[in-house]
Design a protein around this motif. Structure first.
Motif: not given
Length: 97
Positions: A44-55
């Motif tokens: 989930f964390v990798v997906a969140a980073i990859t998809q721009g959730y933390y941007e």
């Protein structure tokens, strides 16, 4: 501080060479950084980073992330929250120190 064994040794040596007092109150070694999270949390964390959730601004909402991971929004939130808590606690250490 999070650092390698070599850099910590260099820091210790620099303190001692310059007669700077220091105290090590805690030392933790982690051989496998990914061992902190469960496989699902890491996914989930990798997906969140990859998809721009933390941007800033976000390119991906929690709803978008949940849909891409085929779970409900509350499940995605719970998984991310637990993972973030572990990551932050590991990074900060004991806040009382």
């Amino acid at each position: 501080m999070i650092t390698s064994h070599d850099r910590l040794s260099d820091l210790k040596q620099a303190f001692e060479q310059n007669d700077l007092p220091y105290e090590i109150t805690s030392l933790t070694q982690s051989l496998e950084p990914t061992a902190l999270l469960t496989d699902k949390q890491r996914e989930f964390v990798v997906a969140a980073i990859t998809q721009g959730y933390y941007e800033q601004p976000r390119r991906c909402s929690l709803t978008d992330l949940a849909e891409s991971m085929d779970v409900s929004k509350s499940t995605a939130s719970r998984i991310l929250h637990r993972a973030e808590g572990k990551i932050i606690s590991q990074f900060i250490g004991d806040p009382a120190m």
